[in-house]
Scaffold this motif. Structure first.
Motif, short mmCIF file in Angstrom:
data_model
loop_
_atom_site.label_atom_id
_atom_site.label_comp_id
_atom_site.label_asym_id
_atom_site.label_seq_id
_atom_site.Cartn_x
_atom_site.Cartn_y
_atom_site.Cartn_z
N PHE A 15 0.85 -1.19 0.00
CA PHE A 15 0.00 0.00 0.00
C PHE A 15 0.89 1.24 0.00
N PHE A 16 0.56 2.17 -0.89
CA PHE A 16 1.29 3.42 -0.98
C PHE A 16 0.38 4.55 -0.52
N CYS A 17 0.89 5.37 0.38
CA CYS A 17 0.09 6.50 0.86
C CYS A 17 0.96 7.73 0.97
N THR A 18 0.32 8.87 0.95
CA THR A 18 1.00 10.15 1.11
C THR A 18 0.48 10.85 2.35
N CYS A 19 1.31 11.76 2.87
CA CYS A 19 0.93 12.49 4.07
C CYS A 19 1.55 13.88 4.01
N ASN A 20 1.27 14.68 5.02
CA ASN A 20 1.82 16.03 5.12
C ASN A 20 2.74 16.11 6.33
N PHE A 21 3.97 15.61 6.17
CA PHE A 21 5.07 15.79 7.12
C PHE A 21 4.95 14.97 8.40
N LYS A 33 1.31 5.03 11.94
CA LYS A 33 0.43 4.48 12.98
C LYS A 33 -1.00 4.36 12.47
N GLU A 34 -1.47 5.40 11.79
CA GLU A 34 -2.82 5.36 11.24
C GLU A 34 -2.96 4.27 10.19
N MET A 35 -1.93 4.08 9.38
CA MET A 35 -1.98 3.04 8.35
C MET A 35 -2.08 1.66 8.98
N TYR A 36 -1.26 1.40 9.98
CA TYR A 36 -1.32 0.11 10.67
C TYR A 36 -2.72 -0.13 11.25
N ASN A 37 -3.26 0.89 11.92
CA ASN A 37 -4.59 0.74 12.53
C ASN A 37 -5.66 0.50 11.48
N LEU A 38 -5.60 1.27 10.40
CA LEU A 38 -6.61 1.15 9.35
C LEU A 38 -6.53 -0.20 8.65
N LEU A 39 -5.34 -0.62 8.29
CA LEU A 39 -5.17 -1.89 7.58
C LEU A 39 -5.54 -3.07 8.46
N ASN A 40 -5.14 -3.02 9.72
CA ASN A 40 -5.46 -4.12 10.63
C ASN A 40 -6.95 -4.21 10.90
N GLU A 41 -7.61 -3.06 10.99
CA GLU A 41 -9.05 -3.06 11.24
C GLU A 41 -9.80 -3.77 10.12
N TYR A 42 -9.51 -3.39 8.87
CA TYR A 42 -10.26 -3.97 7.75
C TYR A 42 -9.75 -5.36 7.38
N ALA A 43 -8.47 -5.63 7.62
CA ALA A 43 -7.95 -6.98 7.39
C ALA A 43 -8.60 -7.97 8.36
N ASP A 74 -9.53 -15.26 9.74
CA ASP A 74 -8.80 -16.49 10.06
C ASP A 74 -7.29 -16.30 10.08
N LEU A 75 -6.81 -15.13 9.68
CA LEU A 75 -5.36 -14.92 9.60
C LEU A 75 -4.75 -14.56 10.94
N GLY A 76 -5.57 -14.24 11.93
CA GLY A 76 -5.04 -13.95 13.25
C GLY A 76 -4.68 -12.49 13.40
N ILE A 77 -3.99 -12.17 14.50
CA ILE A 77 -3.65 -10.81 14.86
C ILE A 77 -2.33 -10.43 14.23
N GLU A 78 -2.28 -9.20 13.73
CA GLU A 78 -1.08 -8.69 13.08
C GLU A 78 0.03 -8.41 14.08
N LEU A 121 -8.24 -5.34 -0.23
CA LEU A 121 -8.33 -4.67 1.06
C LEU A 121 -8.52 -3.16 0.87
N THR A 122 -7.82 -2.59 -0.09
CA THR A 122 -7.97 -1.15 -0.35
C THR A 122 -9.38 -0.83 -0.82
N ALA A 123 -9.93 -1.66 -1.68
CA ALA A 123 -11.30 -1.44 -2.17
C ALA A 123 -12.29 -1.48 -1.03
N ALA A 124 -12.10 -2.39 -0.08
CA ALA A 124 -13.00 -2.47 1.07
C ALA A 124 -12.93 -1.19 1.91
#
Length: 290
Positions: A28-34, A41-51, A57-61, A134-137
């Protein structure tokens, strides 16, 4: 000499948990402002939530680095004590151990941020087979609920392939992706090209070659810059190229999470008309009073 050796050993141990963008990665590629740390941190939270919703069945990240065993630490300390006089051997062993640990931890982790070499550009590597799913979701849910879940993450794109930023490698990686999306059924398309810290890759040449390749896959494929069915994303960052194919790119505000979560003006049309009607009534009443 003893002080010099300690500084160099500390330097390599300081960088042990650094990972760098390489060919063959998906993620996943994302951009931010500095605020890159907050963005990660937000990416990890967001990806883990929807994953967790899509793949329960994949368990906890696990996002922390894989710890090194005590046996390996003992072996390293013994070998270093035997060859203390040869700084070159010590540094070489440090580099080799860093590479082995990096490869092992990257294989085991579901999500891992890696260095892109460009500020405000974050890449999160994944071992999931389809980062686009995952991104589409995420995008569809945010577009439907209009619930802002990130503050620092701006654009979020799935990356299906990475390669070196040169024409032969880009065409080879893109050809494999195009077989899946453009070979069987015709579609309209557009090429979205962005380049950072690279003066060697020609934008016009890459777009032309990719468009020709898409038409070659299926003669029914047509370019449409205003309302394409599929968009080919080409992100050049220094010597690396990130490739992806997404749908509804313009409908979903170019995958900008902040823009997606804004209120749809079409849904507020009734409220706007009511305000205008109220304003007109007030104006007419004031004119009659005058």
């Amino acid at each position: 000499m003893g002080d010099t050796r300690k500084k160099k050993k500390f330097y390599f141990r300081k960088r042990r948990n650094k990972y760098f963008l390489e060919p063959g990665f998906r993620g996943f590629f994302c951009t931010c402002n500095f605020r890159e740390k907050d963005c990660v941190k937000e990416m990890y939270n967001l990806l883990n939530e929807y994953a967790g919703k899509l793949y329960p069945d994949l368990g906890i990240e696990q996002t922390s680095a894989v710890p090194q065993s005590a046996a390996q630490e003992d072996d390293r300390s013994e070998s270093e004590s035997e060859d203390e006089t040869d700084i070159g051997d010590i540094l070489r062993r440090e580099v080799e151990s860093i590479k082995k640990e990096s490869q092992k931890s990257l294989r085991d982790k579901r999500f891992q941020v890696v260095e892109t070499g460009a500020s405000n550009c974050i890449f999160v590597k994944t071992n999931l087979p389809s980062p686009e799913e995952l991104t589409a979701a995420i995008i569809k849910d945010l577009f439907t609920t209009r619930l802002q879940k990130t503050r620092h993450v701006l654009r979020l794109l799935p990356i299906m392939a990475t390669c070196r930023a040169n024409l032969p490698d880009i065409m080879e990686a893109a050809g494999k992706l195009f077989d899946k999306f453009f070979l069987k059924e015709p579609s309209t398309f557009a090429v979205i090209f962005n380049k950072r810290f690279n003066n060697c890759v020609s934008r016009e040449l890459i777009i032309k070659e990719l468009a020709d390749l898409i038409v070659l896959k299926n003669g029914g494929n047509k370019a449409d810059l205003k309302n394409p069915g599929l968009c080919i994303i080409v992100e050049i960052i220094k010597g690396m190229c990130l490739l992806s194919i997404v749908d509804n790119y313009f409908t979903y505000k170019k995958y900008n999470l902040h823009e997606i979560c804004k209120e749809d003006p079409t849904n507020d049309s009734e409220g706007t008309q009511a305000k205008k009607f109220k304003s007109n009534v007030t104006t007419q009443a004031e004119e009659n009073n005058d």
